[in-house]
Design an enzyme around this catalytic site. Structure first.
Site, PDB file in Angstrom:
ATOM      1  N   SER A  33       0.834  -1.208   0.000  1.00  0.00           N
ATOM      2  CA  SER A  33       0.000   0.000   0.000  1.00  0.00           C
ATOM      3  C   SER A  33       0.866   1.254   0.000  1.00  0.00           C
ATOM      4  O   SER A  33       0.502   2.260  -0.609  1.00  0.00           O
ATOM      5  CB  SER A  33      -0.961   0.002   1.186  1.00  0.00           C
ATOM      6  OG  SER A  33      -0.263  -0.106   2.409  1.00  0.00           O
ATOM      7  N   GLU A  34       2.039   1.202   0.674  1.00  0.00           N
ATOM      8  CA  GLU A  34       2.989   2.307   0.608  1.00  0.00           C
ATOM      9  C   GLU A  34       4.425   1.807   0.668  1.00  0.00           C
ATOM     10  O   GLU A  34       4.706   0.745   1.252  1.00  0.00           O
ATOM     11  CB  GLU A  34       2.778   3.322   1.741  1.00  0.00           C
ATOM     12  CG  GLU A  34       1.605   4.254   1.550  1.00  0.00           C
ATOM     13  CD  GLU A  34       0.410   3.835   2.391  1.00  0.00           C
ATOM     14  OE1 GLU A  34      -0.651   4.484   2.268  1.00  0.00           O
ATOM     15  OE2 GLU A  34       0.511   2.862   3.144  1.00  0.00           O
ATOM     16  N   THR A  35       5.314   2.589   0.071  1.00  0.00           N
ATOM     17  CA  THR A  35       6.756   2.401   0.138  1.00  0.00           C
ATOM     18  C   THR A  35       7.366   3.750   0.485  1.00  0.00           C
ATOM     19  O   THR A  35       6.918   4.780  -0.015  1.00  0.00           O
ATOM     20  CB  THR A  35       7.309   1.906  -1.214  1.00  0.00           C
ATOM     21  OG1 THR A  35       6.770   0.608  -1.493  1.00  0.00           O
ATOM     22  CG2 THR A  35       8.824   1.825  -1.206  1.00  0.00           C
TER      23      THR A  35
END
Length: 282
Positions: free
Chosen positions: A47-49
């Site tokens: 979902s995020e990096t």
């Protein structure tokens, strides 16, 4: 010529590997272009990096956050997970992360050299009514919300719908096409409260993930929402469970300080665990 960029994978809002919300942290992204960051976020497909860079202002480091589709000015589990990833060697108990919403302090608790808990001071959210409640509820397949349906913005916009029970939250099967039409880039947070605890599910339609395992940026405004409507005392901590329906059980701790007239602070905490490390040749 290629450059080697090292990364860690951190499971956030859990102390158990392979649960919580997955995060990739590139611990030194100096020299990386915007296009490379976005490409790596798509490749990781979490979902995020996050990408850690030298500080430009009053923080200890600067952090950029990418979903597989776009950059975010702030997000909760990436902030907490990045702090766990990079603070270990620093032996620091306070890490100040520069984000698109300003400096976010993360207070870290240690047992010896091990970080066991972190708590971030989040941006104070704005709030407004949601404009198309009937269509939103129809997309969720529910008839009503126990509290007014409102939008909070702390760098990420979240809509809040309160349901009757944990079972109703667990049984949701939303129409994502309909949600996308009515919510756009906003997260749709459906929750219930039983015996002082909260169960929540968060649906995103714009980042290709569908449902989020643990949404730190939504936990703080949720505490504000509950306090504003008299279901939680200002300054009291609420325990939030999320992610069980997608096999990633997570636990978040949130608190809103102040009053409805003046919110003094919003904090969200939890655990995290590093589960892997690697490198890319870019």
């Amino acid at each position: 010529m290629s450059t080697t960029y090292r990364f860690l994978i951190v499971d956030v809002f859990t102390d158990t590997p392979f649960s919580g919300n997955q995060l990739a942290v590139f611990t030194n992204a100096t020299g990386m272009t915007d296009a490379q960051m976005q490409a790596l976020a798509r490749e990781m497909n979490f979902s995020e990096t996050t990408f850690v860079l030298p500080a430009e202002g009053e923080g200890d480091v600067r952090m950029r956050i990418f979903t597989p589709a776009r950059e975010l000015p702030f997000a909760g589990h990436p902030t907490l997970g990045t702090a766990f990833a990079i603070a270990g060697p620093l032996q620091s108990t306070l890490l100040r992360l520069e984000t698109g919403m300003g400096v976010v302090p993360v207070l870290l608790e240690r047992e010896g050299a091990k970080i066991v808990f972190g708590s971030m001071q989040q941006p104070v959210p704005t709030v407004r009514p949601f404009d198309d409640t009937d269509e939103l509820l129809a997309g969720l397949g529910v008839s009503a919300s126990r509290l007014p349906v409102e939008v909070y913005d702390n760098g990420v916009r979240h809509i809040y719908v309160m349901l009757e029970s944990f079972a109703q939250v667990a049984g949701l099967s939303p129409d994502f096409a309909r949600l996308e039409a009515v919510a756009g880039e906003m997260g749709v947070n459906c929750f219930a409260m039983e015996d002082g605890r909260v169960k929540t599910r968060m649906f995103f339609t714009d980042i290709g993930m569908g449902e989020d395992a643990a949404t730190g940026s939504a936990a703080g405004p949720l505490a504000v929402h509950l306090a504003r409507h008299g279901l939680l005392e200002w300054g009291a901590e609420v325990v939030i469970s999320q992610g069980a329906e997608i096999g990633r059980p997570s636990t978040l701790y949130a608190r809103a300080d102040g009053s409805a007239e003046k919110i003094d602070g919003v904090s969200v905490g939890g655990c995290a665990v590093v589960v892997a490390k690697g490198e890319f040749q870019v």
